[in-house]
Design a protein around this motif. Structure first.
Motif, PDB file in Angstrom:
ATOM      1  N   SER A  10      45.442  41.200  34.401  1.00  0.00           N
ATOM      2  CA  SER A  10      44.379  41.014  33.413  1.00  0.00           C
ATOM      3  C   SER A  10      43.037  41.204  34.101  1.00  0.00           C
ATOM      4  O   SER A  10      42.940  41.238  35.332  1.00  0.00           O
ATOM      5  CB  SER A  10      44.448  39.618  32.784  1.00  0.00           C
ATOM      6  N   THR A  11      41.979  41.299  33.307  1.00  0.00           N
ATOM      7  CA  THR A  11      40.635  41.469  33.867  1.00  0.00           C
ATOM      8  C   THR A  11      40.129  40.184  34.523  1.00  0.00           C
ATOM      9  O   THR A  11      39.202  40.226  35.330  1.00  0.00           O
ATOM     10  CB  THR A  11      39.657  41.912  32.766  1.00  0.00           C
ATOM     11  N   ALA A  12      40.755  39.072  34.221  1.00  0.00           N
ATOM     12  CA  ALA A  12      40.333  37.807  34.839  1.00  0.00           C
ATOM     13  C   ALA A  12      40.621  37.810  36.335  1.00  0.00           C
ATOM     14  O   ALA A  12      39.960  37.104  37.107  1.00  0.00           O
ATOM     15  CB  ALA A  12      41.039  36.631  34.172  1.00  0.00           C
ATOM     16  N   GLN A  13      41.566  38.604  36.788  1.00  0.00           N
ATOM     17  CA  GLN A  13      41.879  38.665  38.208  1.00  0.00           C
ATOM     18  C   GLN A  13      40.811  39.405  39.007  1.00  0.00           C
ATOM     19  O   GLN A  13      40.783  39.308  40.231  1.00  0.00           O
ATOM     20  CB  GLN A  13      43.235  39.351  38.426  1.00  0.00           C
ATOM     21  N   LEU A  14      39.956  40.121  38.349  1.00  0.00           N
ATOM     22  CA  LEU A  14      38.883  40.827  39.049  1.00  0.00           C
ATOM     23  C   LEU A  14      37.816  39.864  39.571  1.00  0.00           C
ATOM     24  O   LEU A  14      37.125  40.175  40.535  1.00  0.00           O
ATOM     25  CB  LEU A  14      38.244  41.853  38.109  1.00  0.00           C
ATOM     26  N   ASP A  15      37.719  38.706  38.950  1.00  0.00           N
ATOM     27  CA  ASP A  15      36.725  37.714  39.361  1.00  0.00           C
ATOM     28  C   ASP A  15      37.350  36.829  40.438  1.00  0.00           C
ATOM     29  O   ASP A  15      38.266  36.042  40.178  1.00  0.00           O
ATOM     30  CB  ASP A  15      36.312  36.873  38.150  1.00  0.00           C
ATOM     31  N   ASP A  16      36.855  36.949  41.680  1.00  0.00           N
ATOM     32  CA  ASP A  16      37.407  36.178  42.797  1.00  0.00           C
ATOM     33  C   ASP A  16      37.064  34.695  42.719  1.00  0.00           C
ATOM     34  O   ASP A  16      37.708  33.866  43.357  1.00  0.00           O
ATOM     35  CB  ASP A  16      36.887  36.730  44.136  1.00  0.00           C
ATOM     36  N   SER A  17      36.063  34.325  41.956  1.00  0.00           N
ATOM     37  CA  SER A  17      35.660  32.926  41.885  1.00  0.00           C
ATOM     38  C   SER A  17      36.422  32.145  40.807  1.00  0.00           C
ATOM     39  O   SER A  17      36.191  30.946  40.646  1.00  0.00           O
ATOM     40  CB  SER A  17      34.153  32.822  41.642  1.00  0.00           C
ATOM     41  N   ASN A  18      37.313  32.763  40.080  1.00  0.00           N
ATOM     42  CA  ASN A  18      38.041  32.118  38.991  1.00  0.00           C
ATOM     43  C   ASN A  18      39.131  31.227  39.592  1.00  0.00           C
ATOM     44  O   ASN A  18      40.106  31.703  40.172  1.00  0.00           O
ATOM     45  CB  ASN A  18      38.653  33.178  38.082  1.00  0.00           C
TER      46      ASN A  18
END
Length: 168
Positions: A10-18
């Motif tokens: 998913s695109t949420a994995q692109l954000d390392d701070s999540n």
């Protein structure tokens, strides 16, 4: 050929701070896969002399055996005559003299039948009214299978006898 491609779900994995994604990645395989249950212990597996080639032989044989077991031919039941007609002998052809009047095609013909089914139409050279069978007459063997075709001769839409038809 090693590859360095990285695939995301998913695109949420692109954000390392999540933080939620980091926790899910850590707990993706929370417990190790219990290979000992179906493979036994590792020491016994390492000591066995079964090769990959033997494994593929067994898999291939079992696949072939399953395929052959699944391939059964259809069962065709042959039902004999209850009262066989005298003129019908299985495998022997019978010939019937008749006429064909279909559109512009008129012919005296012989119809070859086997077990009551017409299979070939030929010109009747012994007929009083000759009419050579052309390609359309030969192809009309297919129309002889029609169950709705006329059973008796008709003159102007009225049933008649063969004698009346011959007179006209």
């Amino acid at each position: 050929m090693a590859t360095t491609k990285k695939y995301w779900k998913s695109t949420a994995q692109l954000d390392d701070s999540n933080e939620m994604i980091k926790n899910l990645e850590k707990n993706e395989f929370a417990s190790p896969i219990p290979t000992e249950e179906f493979l036994g212990n590792d020491e016994a597996m390492e000591e066995s002399n079964t090769s990959r080639r033997d494994f593929l032989k067994y898999v291939g044989f079992s696949t072939a055996a399953a395929s052959l077991a699944a391939c059964e031919g259809p069962v065709i039941y042959s039902v004999p005559y209850v009262n066989q007609p005298e003129q019908i002998i299985p495998g022997m052809a019978n010939y019937y003299a008749t006429t064909i009047a279909n559109g512009y095609d008129y012919a005296s013909v012989l119809v070859k039948t086997r077990e009551g089914r017409p299979i070939k139409i030929e010109s009747n050279r012994d007929a009083a009214f000759r009419g050579d069978a052309n390609a359309r007459v030969h192809a009309s063997v297919l129309s002889l299978y029609d169950s709705n075709r006329l059973k008796t001769p008709m003159i102007k839409g009225v049933e008649s006898t063969w004698e009346e038809l011959d007179e006209q």
